[in-house]
Scaffold this motif. Structure first.
Motif, PDB file in Angstrom:
ATOM      1  N   GLU B  97       0.444  10.095   1.278  1.00 23.32           N
ATOM      2  CA  GLU B  97       0.245  10.248  -0.162  1.00 23.32           C
ATOM      3  C   GLU B  97      -0.450  11.580  -0.473  1.00 23.32           C
ATOM      4  OE1 GLU B  97      -1.234   7.318  -3.650  1.00 23.32           O
ATOM      5  OE2 GLU B  97      -2.814   7.937  -2.275  1.00 23.32           O
ATOM      6  N   LEU B 115       5.707   9.557   0.779  1.00 18.44           N
ATOM      7  CA  LEU B 115       5.442   8.142   0.518  1.00 18.44           C
ATOM      8  C   LEU B 115       5.886   7.791  -0.904  1.00 18.44           C
ATOM      9  CD1 LEU B 115       4.077   5.558   1.766  1.00 18.44           C
ATOM     10  CD2 LEU B 115       2.080   6.159   0.393  1.00 18.44           C
ATOM     11  N   MET B 116       5.306   8.488  -1.874  1.00 20.12           N
ATOM     12  CA  MET B 116       5.653   8.215  -3.268  1.00 20.12           C
ATOM     13  C   MET B 116       6.891   9.009  -3.701  1.00 20.12           C
ATOM     14  SD  MET B 116       3.698   5.980  -4.488  1.00 20.12           S
ATOM     15  CE  MET B 116       2.602   5.079  -3.395  1.00 20.12           C
ATOM     16  N   ARG B 118      10.608  11.169  -2.922  1.00 20.78           N
ATOM     17  CA  ARG B 118      11.793  11.068  -2.087  1.00 20.78           C
ATOM     18  C   ARG B 118      11.888  12.338  -1.231  1.00 20.78           C
ATOM     19  NH1 ARG B 118      11.215   6.747  -3.948  1.00 20.78           N
ATOM     20  NH2 ARG B 118      10.571   6.579  -1.809  1.00 20.78           N
ATOM     21  N   GLU B 119      12.708  12.292  -0.184  1.00 16.81           N
ATOM     22  CA  GLU B 119      12.758  13.388   0.788  1.00 16.81           C
ATOM     23  C   GLU B 119      13.067  14.732   0.139  1.00 16.81           C
ATOM     24  OE1 GLU B 119      13.663  10.404   1.478  1.00 16.81           O
ATOM     25  OE2 GLU B 119      12.830   9.913   3.440  1.00 16.81           O
ATOM     26  N   VAL B 125       2.587  17.078  -6.286  1.00 15.50           N
ATOM     27  CA  VAL B 125       2.768  16.537  -7.643  1.00 15.50           C
ATOM     28  C   VAL B 125       1.546  16.795  -8.523  1.00 15.50           C
ATOM     29  CG1 VAL B 125       2.989  14.385  -8.959  1.00 15.50           C
ATOM     30  CG2 VAL B 125       4.379  14.750  -6.931  1.00 15.50           C
TER      31      VAL B 125
END
Lengths: 358, 135
Positions: B97, B115-116, B118-119, B125
């Motif tokens: 995360e 984790l949160m 996508r690849e 973020v």
């Protein structure tokens, strides 16, 4: 024969979006991979862009079931940073809300677990009682889920009908003692389905960071309400149920017994709640600072880190929900389990994917 | 083991705050500390990241009998921090995360999958600008 079964993220057997890929050898699970994030909302990013009051409402949306816990934890963090005193009556009201929310959450889980074990009448009984708890929450707050009770320095609403709440919780406690608790703790069919399934050893519970009833069912004797008391929990009398078996049945028993303890806490809080104000002044200045804040939510420890810089916006709000800590424990629990037990093992941690993803 | 015994076992200068005990360390020391606190009764609680200027502040939190024990370290931009997921499996998701939120990297892991996110999504973020003008 080796094979992998992908389940989710959208599947009839799942309440919320989540994906588990189960690797099997015949009927035995050899391993699994978990994927979350399908509900990722960027709440921590948003919190840095809202003012403190807006962020209280935002935090209440972290979880749809234990919404009160999140706004309360955020307010407690700000009150600790700003050294803001909360009136005694407000602290008791927060305890009443927190414990009613725990009863609501545990009954919701109990109903889902009953359905998963094929006990449909028990599901109906649990959800019927859950309605009664939600009626009490609505009577206090006007809402069934997002209660909007917390503000910096206290609560927004009084409990205007304490006698009605007391009578309601006594009725719920009576029904729990009469019907639900004996079934969840003594029913042979339920025990046969759950005992020995999904074992999480105490050492694994600690290493994987398990919290709440899941950890307590693995012999980890921890509960922040007793070990690091907040609000007025230090003045109230309650037991912390702990079981050593670490299986699904132990989780059922721990949550069932916690229901009774929460009823006792609500009754005590209502009896001891003093007269007085609900909050301090309407406007607060939260000084620059930072703190962690931990609360014993229905599913276990909620962890917040909040930093402020003297403006009306938080500099940082970190939220670690109990399910975020608990979901990874599914991996050691399903290893060597029967494939047919995987849904029950998953459900036994009482997962909430919405709050995990935040 | 009590929280005091754990602090003594780790060593260093612990400071008591209203939310528990904190100890400033060098980021390279965290794996040794993580191993030292891996004793009965201690639970990994969380990993907090917090930008401090152009550096990143890492805080690893453990619980011992209701007492929060935190080791914190500053890392320079782009500096990898040792992973403790091999010692504390509960830290695996926390590190993944952290990578999603702040584009940090951990050394000692085979990989740090999102984790949160996508690849195909770019990590970092919480570093993304925007939004304040709408608040």
């Amino acid at each position: 024969m080796s094979y992998t079964i992908p389940i989710g993220p959208y599947h009839l057997a799942l309440e919320e979006p989540y994906k588990i890929e189960v690797h099997c050898e015949g009927e035995t699970v050899t391993g699994a991979d978990l994927k979350v994030g399908f509900n990722f909302r960027g709440i921590e990013w948003l919190a840095e862009r809202k003012n403190l009051t807006q962020s209280i409402a935002l935090m209440e949306r972290v979880c749809g079931i234990c919404s009160n816990v999140h706004s309360m934890t955020f307010c407690l963090a700000l009150e600790r940073i700003g050294r803001i005193e909360v009136p005694a009556r407000a602290q008791y009201i927060r305890v009443v809300m927190a414990e009613l929310e725990r009863i609501h959450s545990h009954l919701l889980w109990a109903g889902v677990a009953a359905e998963l074990t094929g006990f449909h009448t028990l599901f109906m009984t649990c959800f019927n009682l859950r309605e009664d708890v939600m009626d009490l929450l609505e009577a206090i707050s006007g809402n069934r889920v997002n209660y909007s009770m917390n503000r910096i320095g206290g609560v927004n609403r009084d409990i205007l009908c304490p006698d009605d709440i007391r009578a309601g919780i006594r009725t719920i406690r009576g029904e729990l003692e009469r019907s639900l608790i004996p079934i969840f703790t003594q029913d042979r069919i339920l025990a046969a389905r759950c005992a020995g399934v999904g074992v999480l050893a105490r050492e694994d519970a600690l290493a994987w960071g398990a919290v709440g009833p899941l950890a307590r069912a693995s012999g980890v004797d921890q509960d922040l309400r007793r070990d690091a008391p907040y609000l007025v929990y230090g003045e109230l009398d309650f037991q912390v149920p702990v079981r050593a078996e670490g299986d699904v049945f132990a989780r059922v028993v721990v949550r069932a017994l916690e229901l009774l303890e929460s009823c006792r806490l609500v009754e005590q809080a209502l009896d001891r709640m003093p007269a007085g104000p609900l909050h301090g002044p309407d406007h607060y200045f939260v000084t620059p600072g930072e703190t962690t804040m931990r609360i014993e939510a229905p599913r276990g420890e909620v962890f917040y880190f909040v930093a402020t810089d003297g403006t009306d916006r938080p500099r940082r709000v970190k939220v670690r929900t109990p399910t975020f800590a608990n979901i990874p424990t599914v991996l050691p629990m399903v290893r060597h389990a029967a494939l047919a037990d995987v849904p029950l093992i998953q459900a036994s941690i009482d997962p909430c994917y919405s709050c995990t993803d935040r | 083991m009590t929280a005091q015994a754990v602090r003594e076992r780790v060593g260093g200068a612990w400071v008591e705050r209203s939310d528990g005990w904190w100890c400033s360390v060098r980021s390279g020391e965290i794996l040794a500390i993580a191993r030292a606190v891996r004793v009965d009764g201690v639970r990994f609680a969380a990993l907090t990241l917090f930008p401090e200027g152009d550096r990143m502040r890492f805080a690893w939190h453990w619980d011992c009998e209701g007492v929060l024990l935190t080791a914190e370290a500053l890392a320079d931009p782009g500096q990898a921090v040792p992973s403790i997921a091999g010692t504390w499996p509960g830290a695996d998701w926390a590190e993944r995360e952290a990578r999603d939120y702040y584009a940090v990297s951990f050394e000692g892991r085979d990989s740090t999958p999102p984790l949160m996110l996508r690849e195909e999504e770019t990590p970092g973020v919480l570093l993304r600008p925007g939004g304040k003008e709408q608040a």
